[in-house]
Design a protein around this motif. Structure first.
Motif, PDB file in Angstrom:
ATOM      1  N   GLU A 214      63.688  36.176  61.474  1.00 12.93           N
ATOM      2  CA  GLU A 214      64.391  36.813  62.590  1.00 12.93           C
ATOM      3  C   GLU A 214      64.619  38.299  62.348  1.00 12.93           C
ATOM      4  OE1 GLU A 214      64.699  35.404  65.423  1.00 12.93           O
ATOM      5  OE2 GLU A 214      64.379  33.317  64.870  1.00 12.93           O
ATOM      6  N   ARG A 215      64.584  38.731  61.093  1.00 13.50           N
ATOM      7  CA  ARG A 215      64.767  40.158  60.803  1.00 13.50           C
ATOM      8  C   ARG A 215      63.637  40.995  61.405  1.00 13.50           C
ATOM      9  NH1 ARG A 215      65.927  40.843  54.542  1.00 13.50           N
ATOM     10  NH2 ARG A 215      66.241  43.001  55.197  1.00 13.50           N
ATOM     11  N   LEU A 216      62.505  40.365  61.729  1.00 16.00           N
ATOM     12  CA  LEU A 216      61.359  41.087  62.279  1.00 16.00           C
ATOM     13  C   LEU A 216      61.364  41.134  63.806  1.00 16.00           C
ATOM     14  CD1 LEU A 216      58.534  39.717  59.955  1.00 16.00           C
ATOM     15  CD2 LEU A 216      59.870  41.822  59.704  1.00 16.00           C
ATOM     16  N   THR A 217      62.372  40.517  64.422  1.00 16.50           N
ATOM     17  CA  THR A 217      62.448  40.513  65.884  1.00 16.50           C
ATOM     18  C   THR A 217      63.754  41.140  66.337  1.00 16.50           C
ATOM     19  OG1 THR A 217      63.454  38.314  65.932  1.00 16.50           O
ATOM     20  CG2 THR A 217      61.057  38.404  66.066  1.00 16.50           C
ATOM     21  N   GLU A 218      63.727  41.747  67.515  1.00 14.57           N
ATOM     22  CA  GLU A 218      64.955  42.292  68.087  1.00 14.57           C
ATOM     23  C   GLU A 218      65.840  41.116  68.485  1.00 14.57           C
ATOM     24  OE1 GLU A 218      65.614  44.445  72.165  1.00 14.57           O
ATOM     25  OE2 GLU A 218      64.834  45.899  70.698  1.00 14.57           O
ATOM     26  N   ARG A 219      67.124  41.220  68.190  1.00 11.12           N
ATOM     27  CA  ARG A 219      68.017  40.093  68.473  1.00 11.12           C
ATOM     28  C   ARG A 219      69.421  40.603  68.769  1.00 11.12           C
ATOM     29  NH1 ARG A 219      66.975  41.487  63.569  1.00 11.12           N
ATOM     30  NH2 ARG A 219      68.442  41.329  61.876  1.00 11.12           N
ATOM     31  N   ARG A 220      70.276  39.710  69.181  1.00  4.96           N
ATOM     32  CA  ARG A 220      71.673  40.047  69.480  1.00  4.96           C
ATOM     33  C   ARG A 220      72.558  39.655  68.304  1.00  4.96           C
ATOM     34  NH1 ARG A 220      71.798  42.968  73.750  1.00  4.96           N
ATOM     35  NH2 ARG A 220      70.542  42.302  75.488  1.00  4.96           N
ATOM     36  N   GLY A 221      73.462  40.532  67.962  1.00  5.95           N
ATOM     37  CA  GLY A 221      74.436  40.243  66.913  1.00  5.95           C
ATOM     38  C   GLY A 221      75.577  39.421  67.479  1.00  5.95           C
TER      39      GLY A 221
ATOM     40  N   LYS B 153      75.785  43.045  70.582  1.00  7.56           N
ATOM     41  CA  LYS B 153      74.974  44.264  70.520  1.00  7.56           C
ATOM     42  C   LYS B 153      73.579  43.942  70.006  1.00  7.56           C
ATOM     43  CE  LYS B 153      78.540  47.570  70.207  1.00  7.56           C
ATOM     44  NZ  LYS B 153      79.521  48.267  69.806  1.00  7.56           N
ATOM     45  N   THR B 154      72.613  44.705  70.470  1.00  7.04           N
ATOM     46  CA  THR B 154      71.231  44.517  70.053  1.00  7.04           C
ATOM     47  C   THR B 154      71.041  45.005  68.625  1.00  7.04           C
ATOM     48  OG1 THR B 154      70.456  44.780  72.313  1.00  7.04           O
ATOM     49  CG2 THR B 154      68.835  45.123  70.566  1.00  7.04           C
ATOM     50  N   ILE B 155      70.391  44.180  67.824  1.00  9.81           N
ATOM     51  CA  ILE B 155      70.028  44.552  66.457  1.00  9.81           C
ATOM     52  C   ILE B 155      68.526  44.797  66.464  1.00  9.81           C
ATOM     53  CG2 ILE B 155      69.913  43.787  64.049  1.00  9.81           C
ATOM     54  CD1 ILE B 155      72.293  41.909  64.705  1.00  9.81           C
ATOM     55  N   ALA B 156      68.117  45.966  66.040  1.00 14.20           N
ATOM     56  CA  ALA B 156      66.703  46.336  66.063  1.00 14.20           C
ATOM     57  C   ALA B 156      65.908  45.508  65.060  1.00 14.20           C
ATOM     58  CB  ALA B 156      66.552  47.819  65.741  1.00 14.20           C
ATOM     59  N   ALA B 157      64.663  45.271  65.396  1.00 15.72           N
ATOM     60  CA  ALA B 157      63.743  44.575  64.487  1.00 15.72           C
ATOM     61  C   ALA B 157      63.519  45.446  63.252  1.00 15.72           C
ATOM     62  CB  ALA B 157      62.423  44.314  65.193  1.00 15.72           C
ATOM     63  N   GLU B 158      63.481  44.824  62.101  1.00 16.97           N
ATOM     64  CA  GLU B 158      63.276  45.533  60.830  1.00 16.97           C
ATOM     65  C   GLU B 158      61.801  45.465  60.432  1.00 16.97           C
ATOM     66  OE1 GLU B 158      66.378  44.624  57.786  1.00 16.97           O
ATOM     67  OE2 GLU B 158      67.153  43.326  59.378  1.00 16.97           O
ATOM     68  N   LEU B 159      60.946  46.031  61.272  1.00 23.33           N
ATOM     69  CA  LEU B 159      59.505  45.951  61.032  1.00 23.33           C
ATOM     70  C   LEU B 159      59.064  46.721  59.790  1.00 23.33           C
ATOM     71  CD1 LEU B 159      58.290  46.172  64.718  1.00 23.33           C
ATOM     72  CD2 LEU B 159      58.268  44.175  63.228  1.00 23.33           C
ATOM     73  N   ASP B 160      59.910  47.615  59.309  1.00 18.51           N
ATOM     74  CA  ASP B 160      59.578  48.335  58.072  1.00 18.51           C
ATOM     75  C   ASP B 160      59.467  47.386  56.878  1.00 18.51           C
ATOM     76  OD1 ASP B 160      62.418  48.032  58.444  1.00 18.51           O
ATOM     77  OD2 ASP B 160      62.713  49.340  56.715  1.00 18.51           O
TER      78      ASP B 160
END
Length: 139
Positions: free
Chosen positions: A80-87, A91-98
């Protein structure tokens, strides 16, 4: 996960197997080819996958690339860290694609799946075979 212990597909996915549970990701080679990733589309839990068939996508500023199942099975978990999601606060948590660049063989895993045919790993490459495949395709 140590890259020399993994199995690789010619389409740049890697597999680490523990029992019948496979952790699947994409290689640093693929991430560097794509560069500047902006989106990952991962399958839902419970989705059935067939070896060699698409199971998701990664999108860069250059192109959209399919992710191909290195083994057949059923998705047990997705990173799920690689997808945009709601906290919890909404609030929206950005995807951690890095993570796909900084930690492709650890924190940057894509999915975990229950493998239906462990014998399919015989169709995959060792690290040295994968490296030779990448070197050959670069020329």
């Amino acid at each position: 996960m140590s890259p020399d212990q993994l199995k690789y597909s010619k389409t740049h996915e890697w597999v680490a197997l523990e029992g019948t549970t496979a952790t699947i990701g994409i290689t640093d080679f693929a991430v560097h080819l794509l560069s500047d990733l902006v989106f990952a589309d991962l399958p839902p839990i419970g989705k059935k996958m067939t070896q060699g068939q698409p199971f998701g996508e990664v999108e860069s500023v250059k192109a959209v690339s399919d992710l191909y199942a290195p083994v057949s099975g059923e998705v047990l978990a997705r990173n799920e860290r690689l997808t945009e999601r709601r906290g919890a606060d909404g609030k929206t948590i950005a995807a951690e694609l890095d993570l796909l660049t900084s930690s492709p063989f650890a924190d940057g895993w894509l999915i975990k799946a229950n493998v239906t045919d462990v014998g399919e790993l015989g169709n995959l490459l060792s690290q040295s075979e994968y490296k030779a495949h990448c070197d050959a395709s670069a020329h």
